[in-house]
Design an enzyme around this catalytic site. Sequence first.
Site, PDB file in Angstrom:
ATOM      1  N   GLU A   1      85.523 -15.538  12.327  1.00 27.57           N
ATOM      2  CA  GLU A   1      85.798 -14.150  11.940  1.00 27.57           C
ATOM      3  C   GLU A   1      85.572 -14.081  10.442  1.00 27.57           C
ATOM      4  OE1 GLU A   1      86.419 -11.791  13.908  1.00 27.57           O
ATOM      5  OE2 GLU A   1      87.352 -12.615  15.701  1.00 27.57           O
TER       6      GLU A   1
ATOM      7  N   CYS B   1      89.324  -7.308   5.977  1.00 28.04           N
ATOM      8  CA  CYS B   1      87.924  -7.479   6.383  1.00 28.04           C
ATOM      9  C   CYS B   1      87.360  -6.185   6.945  1.00 28.04           C
ATOM     10  CB  CYS B   1      87.816  -8.614   7.388  1.00 28.04           C
ATOM     11  SG  CYS B   1      88.962  -8.450   8.740  1.00 28.04           S
TER      12      CYS B   1
END
Length: 459
Positions: free
Chosen positions: A225, A259
């Site tokens: 990720e 993010c």
Amino acid sequence: MFKSINPATGDEIGTYPELTSEELEGKVARAASRFASWRFSPVPERTQLLEKIAEIFDTRLEPMARMASAEMGKTLVSARAEVQKCAAAFRYYAQNGEAFLKPRPIAGAKGEVHLLPLGVILAVMPWNFPYWQAVRFLAPTILAGNVGLLKHASIVQGVAGMIEEAVIAAGAPDGLFQNLAIKSGNVAALIADERVAAVTLTGSEGAGRSVAVAAGGALKKAVLELGGSDPFIVMPSADLDLAVKAAVTARIQNSGQSCVCAKRMIVHADVYDAFAERFIAGMLAAKAGDPMDPASDMGPLSSFEQMDTVLGQLEEAKAAGATLIGGEALPGKGAYIGGGVLTGVPLDSKLAHEEIFGPIAMLFKVADIDEAIRLANAIPFGLGSSVWTREPAEEARFIVGIEAGMTAVNQMLASAPEAPFGGIKRSGHGRELGQWGLHEFMNVKTVLRSGTSGGPDRS
Ligand code: NAP
């Protein structure tokens, strides 16, 4: 030795010894030994443990939230919400565990698919949501019958210890989940260790590449990720009040260090001026201040190094011809940067293709939906996206056309325990959360019973 520095004050707030190689070996051995029995544990035992961990997170909400706030600067309000979200994720996997792990019949064959654990899973996690990132790995790991080892970010070792203590307090058997106070240089050797089955990393592209290389060399599964520079696209039919509010919230949350918080605002020419005026005003009005003060919209950045990185990116952007409104280092002791907006970022400049991990947005004007999609996709990342339109045909084009793992329609993108989370392109591969996240680290075992032919060639 790891040191935690409060980025709001610059004060040292804790030191944590690094594991010796003997201690590390002992922990890996304990993990492997726990897996030998935990893999056979009945699912209700796992789900009861998850429920219990959720209770401990609830009871310890305040000290846990304060630790995160002190170590990486997020507001206490958001740190509390993060700990609560973790408790919700443990409950989600507890309540759905039986259904998620039930053997599934194979249509047309005499047999089923069984979902079985893989072994010891190593997690390498970042500081930005220091509880939530770890729990996204930990809750499904326990439910799957796997065993977890956590290498957390160096600057949040206090949080890492609190997660481990909560799991132990919930009655987890010895070695089921252990925090490893180790440096990133130890990670490749751990991945290569035959007692470690797989690895998951949330973090930067560079760290992702190192872990992917190590996992590839050892032929082990890796979930990555990584970063993103999410587009937030506003079309003329959008509800502008809601869009502006969501854009500001998305960009300043966690001081811009998420993010998936929208980083590139891509606005149709018909509504550009109206959006830009209100969005810039909102970004400049965001109050950066003491994270413990409920009046602060955002705290400092997570560290002074992170602040220098962001300020360096802004200097480069200005040198490339962009205009920066706001986005300045604030006077005082902490690592504070005020909200800001970059306009005129040249599309061929370095920053246009980079992630800014701070409360600064890039603002772009586009003529139509095709240009919006082209610009949205013109980066190496493909994590999240948010699109604002009330035209169903436009919505459908965005869903197919935007190269990203996630698209939110008329809302800001946020993770949730039940929704698969992850990216494509250089934002990584694999998914966390929901059933998809659980299955990433499971052996999908086919069980065939006598009477299944296997077809004419029987290979
Ligand atoms: P980072 O520097 O990559 O650190 C993340 C973790 O990786 C830390 O535990 C770090 O350890 C470790 N690490 C660093 N270099 C490594 C290497 N070469 N080999 C093995 N491990 C290594 O990232 P960060 O600055 O803390 O976090 C921000 C990044 O994470 C951003 O790019 C953000 O977009 C991304 N992120 C992605 C998601 C997602 O779900 N896609 C969610 C949150 C954040 P040390 O701390 O000891 O260096």
